[in-house]
Design a protein around this motif. Structure first.
Motif, PDB file in Angstrom:
ATOM      1  N   TYR A   1      39.264  40.055  32.943  1.00  0.00           N
ATOM      2  CA  TYR A   1      39.245  41.463  33.329  1.00  0.00           C
ATOM      3  C   TYR A   1      37.947  42.127  32.896  1.00  0.00           C
ATOM      4  O   TYR A   1      37.267  41.668  31.964  1.00  0.00           O
ATOM      5  CB  TYR A   1      40.453  42.220  32.783  1.00  0.00           C
ATOM      6  CG  TYR A   1      40.633  42.245  31.276  1.00  0.00           C
ATOM      7  CD1 TYR A   1      40.156  43.304  30.504  1.00  0.00           C
ATOM      8  CD2 TYR A   1      41.323  41.217  30.625  1.00  0.00           C
ATOM      9  CE1 TYR A   1      40.360  43.338  29.129  1.00  0.00           C
ATOM     10  CE2 TYR A   1      41.528  41.242  29.257  1.00  0.00           C
ATOM     11  CZ  TYR A   1      41.047  42.306  28.510  1.00  0.00           C
ATOM     12  OH  TYR A   1      41.240  42.341  27.151  1.00  0.00           O
ATOM     13  N   LEU A   2      37.628  43.175  33.629  1.00  0.00           N
ATOM     14  CA  LEU A   2      36.461  44.003  33.337  1.00  0.00           C
ATOM     15  C   LEU A   2      36.924  45.399  32.946  1.00  0.00           C
ATOM     16  O   LEU A   2      37.880  45.922  33.511  1.00  0.00           O
ATOM     17  CB  LEU A   2      35.551  44.127  34.564  1.00  0.00           C
ATOM     18  CG  LEU A   2      35.045  42.854  35.231  1.00  0.00           C
ATOM     19  CD1 LEU A   2      34.190  43.223  36.446  1.00  0.00           C
ATOM     20  CD2 LEU A   2      34.263  41.992  34.261  1.00  0.00           C
ATOM     21  N   ILE A   3      36.218  45.985  31.984  1.00  0.00           N
ATOM     22  CA  ILE A   3      36.414  47.394  31.645  1.00  0.00           C
ATOM     23  C   ILE A   3      35.056  48.073  31.735  1.00  0.00           C
ATOM     24  O   ILE A   3      34.062  47.584  31.180  1.00  0.00           O
ATOM     25  CB  ILE A   3      37.021  47.568  30.238  1.00  0.00           C
ATOM     26  CG1 ILE A   3      38.452  46.996  30.208  1.00  0.00           C
ATOM     27  CG2 ILE A   3      37.028  49.036  29.823  1.00  0.00           C
ATOM     28  CD1 ILE A   3      39.112  47.037  28.852  1.00  0.00           C
ATOM     29  N   ALA A   4      35.003  49.178  32.468  1.00  0.00           N
ATOM     30  CA  ALA A   4      33.742  49.893  32.688  1.00  0.00           C
ATOM     31  C   ALA A   4      34.051  51.352  33.022  1.00  0.00           C
ATOM     32  O   ALA A   4      35.145  51.665  33.510  1.00  0.00           O
ATOM     33  CB  ALA A   4      32.956  49.253  33.834  1.00  0.00           C
ATOM     34  N   PRO A   5      33.103  52.242  32.775  1.00  0.00           N
ATOM     35  CA  PRO A   5      33.308  53.642  33.174  1.00  0.00           C
ATOM     36  C   PRO A   5      33.478  53.750  34.686  1.00  0.00           C
ATOM     37  O   PRO A   5      33.008  52.893  35.451  1.00  0.00           O
ATOM     38  CB  PRO A   5      32.043  54.348  32.684  1.00  0.00           C
ATOM     39  CG  PRO A   5      31.043  53.270  32.476  1.00  0.00           C
ATOM     40  CD  PRO A   5      31.805  52.046  32.105  1.00  0.00           C
TER      41      PRO A   5
ATOM     42  N   THR B   1      41.128  53.799  36.853  1.00  0.00           N
ATOM     43  CA  THR B   1      39.709  53.909  37.219  1.00  0.00           C
ATOM     44  C   THR B   1      38.764  53.052  36.397  1.00  0.00           C
ATOM     45  O   THR B   1      37.587  52.917  36.764  1.00  0.00           O
ATOM     46  CB  THR B   1      39.247  55.371  37.099  1.00  0.00           C
ATOM     47  OG1 THR B   1      39.409  55.803  35.726  1.00  0.00           O
ATOM     48  CG2 THR B   1      40.050  56.287  38.009  1.00  0.00           C
ATOM     49  N   GLU B   2      39.207  52.438  35.293  1.00  0.00           N
ATOM     50  CA  GLU B   2      38.259  51.807  34.369  1.00  0.00           C
ATOM     51  C   GLU B   2      38.546  50.337  34.056  1.00  0.00           C
ATOM     52  O   GLU B   2      37.829  49.742  33.248  1.00  0.00           O
ATOM     53  CB  GLU B   2      38.216  52.592  33.057  1.00  0.00           C
ATOM     54  CG  GLU B   2      37.673  54.004  33.212  1.00  0.00           C
ATOM     55  CD  GLU B   2      37.611  54.773  31.910  1.00  0.00           C
ATOM     56  OE1 GLU B   2      36.652  55.548  31.720  1.00  0.00           O
ATOM     57  OE2 GLU B   2      38.529  54.609  31.060  1.00  0.00           O
ATOM     58  N   VAL B   3      39.545  49.737  34.671  1.00  0.00           N
ATOM     59  CA  VAL B   3      39.842  48.327  34.381  1.00  0.00           C
ATOM     60  C   VAL B   3      40.157  47.590  35.676  1.00  0.00           C
ATOM     61  O   VAL B   3      40.745  48.157  36.605  1.00  0.00           O
ATOM     62  CB  VAL B   3      41.000  48.199  33.359  1.00  0.00           C
ATOM     63  CG1 VAL B   3      42.263  48.853  33.880  1.00  0.00           C
ATOM     64  CG2 VAL B   3      41.255  46.746  32.985  1.00  0.00           C
ATOM     65  N   LEU B   4      39.748  46.314  35.726  1.00  0.00           N
ATOM     66  CA  LEU B   4      39.926  45.480  36.914  1.00  0.00           C
ATOM     67  C   LEU B   4      40.276  44.067  36.482  1.00  0.00           C
ATOM     68  O   LEU B   4      39.572  43.462  35.667  1.00  0.00           O
ATOM     69  CB  LEU B   4      38.636  45.460  37.738  1.00  0.00           C
ATOM     70  CG  LEU B   4      38.589  44.507  38.941  1.00  0.00           C
ATOM     71  CD1 LEU B   4      39.552  44.979  40.032  1.00  0.00           C
ATOM     72  CD2 LEU B   4      37.160  44.398  39.478  1.00  0.00           C
ATOM     73  N   ILE B   5      41.365  43.518  37.023  1.00  0.00           N
ATOM     74  CA  ILE B   5      41.720  42.115  36.796  1.00  0.00           C
ATOM     75  C   ILE B   5      40.869  41.249  37.727  1.00  0.00           C
ATOM     76  O   ILE B   5      40.745  41.533  38.917  1.00  0.00           O
ATOM     77  CB  ILE B   5      43.208  41.863  37.076  1.00  0.00           C
ATOM     78  CG1 ILE B   5      44.092  42.838  36.303  1.00  0.00           C
ATOM     79  CG2 ILE B   5      43.574  40.414  36.730  1.00  0.00           C
ATOM     80  CD1 ILE B   5      43.962  42.746  34.812  1.00  0.00           C
TER      81      ILE B   5
ATOM     82  N   LEU C   1      27.192  53.021  23.863  1.00  0.00           N
ATOM     83  CA  LEU C   1      26.947  51.819  24.655  1.00  0.00           C
ATOM     84  C   LEU C   1      28.017  51.614  25.719  1.00  0.00           C
ATOM     85  O   LEU C   1      27.706  51.273  26.863  1.00  0.00           O
ATOM     86  CB  LEU C   1      26.878  50.598  23.736  1.00  0.00           C
ATOM     87  CG  LEU C   1      25.746  50.601  22.699  1.00  0.00           C
ATOM     88  CD1 LEU C   1      25.880  49.412  21.759  1.00  0.00           C
ATOM     89  CD2 LEU C   1      24.386  50.582  23.381  1.00  0.00           C
ATOM     90  N   SER C   2      29.279  51.797  25.361  1.00  0.00           N
ATOM     91  CA  SER C   2      30.357  51.529  26.317  1.00  0.00           C
ATOM     92  C   SER C   2      30.314  52.476  27.513  1.00  0.00           C
ATOM     93  O   SER C   2      30.801  52.140  28.597  1.00  0.00           O
ATOM     94  CB  SER C   2      31.725  51.615  25.639  1.00  0.00           C
ATOM     95  OG  SER C   2      31.972  52.915  25.137  1.00  0.00           O
ATOM     96  N   ALA C   3      29.697  53.652  27.330  1.00  0.00           N
ATOM     97  CA  ALA C   3      29.570  54.597  28.444  1.00  0.00           C
ATOM     98  C   ALA C   3      28.644  54.070  29.528  1.00  0.00           C
ATOM     99  O   ALA C   3      28.654  54.581  30.662  1.00  0.00           O
ATOM    100  CB  ALA C   3      29.054  55.943  27.927  1.00  0.00           C
ATOM    101  N   ARG C   4      27.862  53.033  29.212  1.00  0.00           N
ATOM    102  CA  ARG C   4      26.925  52.462  30.180  1.00  0.00           C
ATOM    103  C   ARG C   4      27.069  50.946  30.253  1.00  0.00           C
ATOM    104  O   ARG C   4      26.103  50.229  30.480  1.00  0.00           O
ATOM    105  CB  ARG C   4      25.496  52.842  29.795  1.00  0.00           C
ATOM    106  CG  ARG C   4      25.234  54.336  29.929  1.00  0.00           C
ATOM    107  CD  ARG C   4      23.964  54.769  29.245  1.00  0.00           C
ATOM    108  NE  ARG C   4      22.808  54.009  29.671  1.00  0.00           N
ATOM    109  CZ  ARG C   4      21.592  54.160  29.129  1.00  0.00           C
ATOM    110  NH1 ARG C   4      21.419  55.039  28.144  1.00  0.00           N
ATOM    111  NH2 ARG C   4      20.582  53.453  29.570  1.00  0.00           N
ATOM    112  N   ALA C   5      28.303  50.481  30.068  1.00  0.00           N
ATOM    113  CA  ALA C   5      28.504  49.037  29.966  1.00  0.00           C
ATOM    114  C   ALA C   5      29.678  48.558  30.791  1.00  0.00           C
ATOM    115  O   ALA C   5      30.675  49.264  30.982  1.00  0.00           O
ATOM    116  CB  ALA C   5      28.716  48.640  28.508  1.00  0.00           C
TER     117      ALA C   5
END
Length: 375
Positions: free
Chosen positions: A238-242, A84-88, A215-219
């Motif tokens: 890659y992206l990591i986000a909540p 749910t929190e990472v995307l290539i 910060l990471s909770a909204r980044a």
């Protein structure tokens, strides 16, 4: 009517074409000119004949997602959910474009800190957003008074870049403390943290938003295997986000590229078991120090380089010419290509500074420095 009326040919393409025309040493575009790791080539050759050439899952190869989770835990002590929190993404730039277009609505504002990477504003404009460009301080540290004064009820996102391209500046713990205080006052604000040079930091360990839970909770945090593993042509980031942000990002991603090159994902997944990021940072530190030592006695003034593989210099002691003109003259008359810093500013702020890329062979850096030292 054009959606991007002010966008013309990239300065990077312009300088590279001019460098090629005049057979100049190209320190302008940010890509290495030395071979990739032999271990990576060995893995590539071995996997090429295997049955790995069809689509991967939309979010990424499961084994690579797991390796990213492990890497994030080891380096930043953050646990992420691979489902749910990472995307290539197809490079960091596609990740940035996708995140902005998924999260920014028409009429919403995005704060961009100048000098800034040139993909941020076009992504905002194509999303129907409004870019609010704010200059960093003269030492390229964030100007939090101006940042906070620019936040309105329409502000949706703040884009930060650490380590910073083009200046090589890195954020301090105090900077992030101040940012946390600002963020807490504005619950609608999302941070897009461009950290593609996270493994190329020289003065102190990279401080990532991953290490700051508030910060990471909204980044949305952006990384790049192209930069970290010096395989820029593979275009894998890659992206990591909540989860609440990633759900929207994935909706846009699936209609842009759906899934990223399968072969590259398989190779990188296996390579992450053997790669030494500390050795990569050491290699770039040596190149930075070599280039600085070679140019130190020239008429160029070296600015601090705390991270990235870029060195900014001032040529104010050499010429009063504008930086674009001086960059062109540097190619045509002296045989070295650089990027003028004014192109990274909305207002084309010209402080007579250039950016050199030192992700080059020692022979290239020595040859370039010899030419620069004769000016």
């Amino acid at each position: 009517m054009s959606k991007l009326p002010d966008v013309t040919t990239s300065i990077f393409s312009v300088m590279t074409q001019l460098a090629n025309k005049h057979n100049a040493i190209n320190l302008s575009q940010g890509f290495p000119n030395f071979p990739v790791d032999k271990k990576l080539l060995e893995i590539s050759g071995r996997l090429l004949g295997e049955n790995i050439h069809q689509y991967t899952p939309m979010a990424g190869l499961p084994s690579l997602l797991e390796k990213i989770a492990r890497l994030t835990l080891e380096n930043y002590r953050r646990t992420i959910n691979t489902e749910t929190e990472v995307l290539i993404t197809s490079g960091a730039t596609q990740g940035i474009f996708t995140a902005i277009n998924a999260l920014v609505n028409k009429g919403e504002e995005v704060i961009i800190l100048d000098p800034s990477y040139d993909s941020y504003e076009p992504s905002v404009l194509l999303a129907g957003g409004i870019s609010v460009r704010i200059s960093l301080q003269e030492d390229y540290a964030p100007d939090f008074n101006r940042i906070e004064a620019s936040i309105t009820s329409k502000t949706k996102m703040l884009v930060i870049n650490n380590p910073h391209n083009p200046t090589g500046k890195t954020w301090t713990a105090s900077d992030f403390d101040t940012l946390e205080n600002i963020i807490e006052k504005h619950p609608q604000l999302i941070i897009l943290s461009d950290e593609v040079y996270e493994y190329i930091s020289f003065l102190h360990p990279h401080i990532s938003l991953h290490t700051r839970p508030t910060l990471s909770a909204r980044a949305v945090i952006v990384s790049s295997f192209g930069k970290s593993l010096h395989v820029t042509g593979w275009k894998v980031g890659y992206l990591i986000a909540p989860e609440n942000l990633m759900v929207e990002i994935k909706k846009a991603h699936q209609f842009l590229v759906f899934s990223v090159n399968s072969f590259s994902q398989h190779v990188i997944s296996e390579y992450l078991d053997v790669v030494d990021f500390d050795a990569i940072a050491k290699m770039y530190r040596q190149k930075r120090d070599l280039f600085r030592d070679l140019v130190r006695d020239s008429r160029f003034e070296l600015l601090p380089c705390e991270g990235t593989y870029f060195q900014v210099v001032s040529y104010a002691n050499i010429s009063s010419q504008d930086d674009i003109g001086f960059s062109q003259e540097l190619i045509t008359q002296h045989g070295v290509a650089a990027i003028p810093i004014s192109v990274f500013h909305k207002e084309a702020t010209d402080r007579r500074m250039l950016r050199f890329c030192f992700a080059k062979t020692d022979e290239t850096l020595i040859a370039a420095a010899e030419k620069l030292s004769r000016i």
